[in-house]
Write an enzyme that holds these catalytic residues in place. Structure first.
Site, short mmCIF file in Angstrom:
data_model
loop_
_atom_site.label_atom_id
_atom_site.label_comp_id
_atom_site.label_asym_id
_atom_site.label_seq_id
_atom_site.Cartn_x
_atom_site.Cartn_y
_atom_site.Cartn_z
N ASP A 92 0.71 -1.16 -0.06
CA ASP A 92 -0.11 -0.08 -0.04
C ASP A 92 1.14 1.35 0.01
O ASP A 92 2.18 0.99 0.29
CB ASP A 92 -1.01 -0.04 1.22
CG ASP A 92 -0.31 -0.05 2.64
OD1 ASP A 92 1.21 0.34 2.66
OD2 ASP A 92 -0.89 -0.06 3.34
N GLN A 193 -11.36 7.26 -5.42
CA GLN A 193 -12.01 7.85 -4.23
C GLN A 193 -13.23 8.48 -4.78
O GLN A 193 -13.85 8.28 -5.59
CB GLN A 193 -11.05 8.78 -3.33
CG GLN A 193 -9.65 8.42 -3.05
CD GLN A 193 -9.96 7.44 -1.88
OE1 GLN A 193 -11.24 7.44 -1.13
NE2 GLN A 193 -9.00 6.67 -1.37
N GLY A 220 -11.39 4.07 -0.14
CA GLY A 220 -12.47 4.81 0.71
C GLY A 220 -13.64 4.24 1.15
O GLY A 220 -14.57 4.70 1.60
N ASP A 270 -7.93 -7.43 0.15
CA ASP A 270 -7.06 -7.71 1.12
C ASP A 270 -7.77 -7.42 2.73
O ASP A 270 -8.83 -6.63 2.58
CB ASP A 270 -5.63 -6.84 1.12
CG ASP A 270 -6.19 -5.48 1.60
OD1 ASP A 270 -6.65 -4.62 0.68
OD2 ASP A 270 -5.73 -5.04 2.62
N CYS A 308 -12.70 -28.56 5.87
CA CYS A 308 -11.77 -27.74 5.59
C CYS A 308 -10.16 -28.71 5.34
O CYS A 308 -10.10 -29.67 6.38
CB CYS A 308 -11.36 -26.84 6.87
SG CYS A 308 -9.81 -25.87 6.41
N CYS A 310 -7.13 -27.79 6.04
CA CYS A 310 -5.95 -27.24 6.62
C CYS A 310 -5.47 -28.37 7.64
O CYS A 310 -6.32 -29.11 8.09
CB CYS A 310 -6.15 -25.99 6.98
SG CYS A 310 -7.07 -25.77 8.70
N CYS A 313 -7.57 -28.41 10.97
CA CYS A 313 -8.79 -29.03 10.80
C CYS A 313 -8.35 -30.53 10.87
O CYS A 313 -9.20 -31.54 11.26
CB CYS A 313 -9.82 -28.64 9.78
SG CYS A 313 -10.04 -26.96 10.25
N HIS A 339 -5.89 -21.88 9.85
CA HIS A 339 -7.24 -22.28 9.15
C HIS A 339 -8.11 -21.10 8.47
O HIS A 339 -8.48 -21.42 7.49
CB HIS A 339 -8.08 -22.63 10.42
CG HIS A 339 -9.59 -22.70 10.13
ND1 HIS A 339 -9.92 -24.11 9.41
CD2 HIS A 339 -10.76 -22.05 10.31
CE1 HIS A 339 -11.48 -23.67 8.90
NE2 HIS A 339 -11.58 -22.40 9.53
ZN LIG Z 1 -9.39 -25.60 8.74
#
Ligand SMILES: [Zn+2]
Length: 375
Positions: A92, A193, A220, A270, A308, A310, A313, A339
């Site tokens: 940014d 903006q 904005g 983001d 999930c 991941c 999990c 996660h």
């Molecule tokens: Zn997970």
């Protein structure tokens, strides 16, 4: 090799899916960028961030210019080498965080003078200096320097601020283009903006398009206006920007914000929410957010989310995660962050698939039916 290309593979209503190609890698869109504020996505090693499915992360100019300092990062070989992330990084411009974090700000046509929130030291951030800092960091996607005014101010204030941001956008373009080698491998995005006002947003989009950028951010928003007002603005704002360039909604958002914004034509996001919430014990699932501090998890041997993939999990019970979070253990923050980032990337992949297969409306309906916003 391509410096920057954006290919749209499919559209479904206003939703689009495609791919940004840059020298450091490809970015599948719609894309969610985890926030790596201070050269780290908090509680995550870079290889684990990548394993969640992230193609690109974000770094914050304001934080990095103050500590460790842009010149120091440059001497150490740039941000990618410093933090061991070899894929694209978007930085940014520092403008938003100067307004929200620093003390004693003074805004003039030249730029913003402010005092560091760390040690009170005085700094001047201008469009030219912001471009220089992002170049020193080695950013792949550089953001134009802008002012993000408070949303509740009068139209005159918002209009004057937007007009100054457009003059700063031109100075950003010139500063970026003067950056030598860096300008030949990085991309520059402008930032629209104009708060919630359709005419101001249109003027801003026209000014940016005349200058010409690789991509266009919608700035904005997500500053306290609420989802209804944000969606109302997204009814017109993305369509005012060039259709063949990526559109990036800054600082958004909750999972249901992402679905509604993709539906309205946004390509990139983001937000600190998945990482910050993970550290605070909040987990995101297809059924909505879950507060892992809640005593109902204390003896629950089930996975946090059985859909999930991941490691959290796949390996740990809700009871253990509850214990870690209640005890303030670092591992609790690490596991929930992993996660949450995985959930966000799974959501983006599901949206990309749905757009590709022209069933986005059905996907969004089904998502909303299953997702309870407060958990
Ligand atoms: Zn997970």
């Amino acid at each position: 090799m391509t410096r920057f290309a954006f290919d749209i593979h499919a559209t479904d209503g206003r939703a689009r899916t495609g791919r940004i190609t840059m020298k450091r890698g490809e970015i599948r869109t719609p894309a969610f960028m985890p926030v790596g504020t201070a050269a780290t996505v908090k509680a995550m090693k870079p290889q684990d961030v990548r394993a969640t499915g992230a193609d690109i992360i974000l770094g914050n100019t304001y934080h990095l210019m103050l500590r460790p300092g842009a010149e120091r990062v440059a001497r150490l070989g740039g941000l990618h080498k410093f933090m061991n992330w070899d894929r694209p990084i978007l930085t940014d411009s520092g403008g938003y965080q100067v307004m929200s974090l620093s003390d004693l700000r003074k805004i003039t046509e030249e730029g913003v003078t402010f005092a560091s929130h760390l040690d009170g030291s005085r700094h001047l951030l201008t469009p030219e200096r912001s471009m220089e800092i992002q170049r020193l960091l080695g950013s792949d996607i550089v953001m134009a320097f802008d002012e993000c005014p408070k949303i509740d101010q009068g139209r005159d204030v918002i209009a004057r601020s937007m007009e100054m941001s457009m003059r700063w956008a031109k100075r950003s373009r010139e500063g970026f283009d003067a950056g030598g080698d860096h300008a030949e491998r990085a991309a520059l995005f402008g930032i629209q903006q104009g708060a919630l006002d359709e005419d101001l947003r249109r003027s801003s989009a026209q000014a940016l398009t005349e200058i010409g950028f690789d991509g266009y951010a919608i700035g904005g928003l997500a500053v306290g206006e609420g989802q209804e007002a944000m969606f109302a603005t997204l009814e017109f704002a993305p369509g005012q920007l060039p259709a063949d360039r990526p559109r990036y909604l800054m600082g958004v958002g909750k999972p249901d914000d992402l679905v509604g914004a993709v539906e309205r034509g946004v390509d990139m996001f983001d937000c600190v929410l998945p990482t910050r919430s993970g550290r605070n014990g909040q987990a995101f699932t297809w059924n909505g957010p879950v507060n892992m501090r809640n005593a109902r998890h204390a003896e629950d041997t089930a996975a946090l989310d059985d859909r999930c993939p991941c490691p959290t999990c796949q390996t740990y019970s809700r009871a253990y995660l509850h214990h870690l979070i209640k005890s303030g253990e670092m591992l609790g923050a690490m596991l929930l962050t992993e996660h949450n980032l995985t959930f966000y990337q799974q959501l983006m992949q599901a949206m990309r698939d749905a757009i590709m297969e022209e069933r986005f409306a059905a996907f969004a309906r089904s998502f909303r039916a299953g997702y309870q916003r407060s958990g």
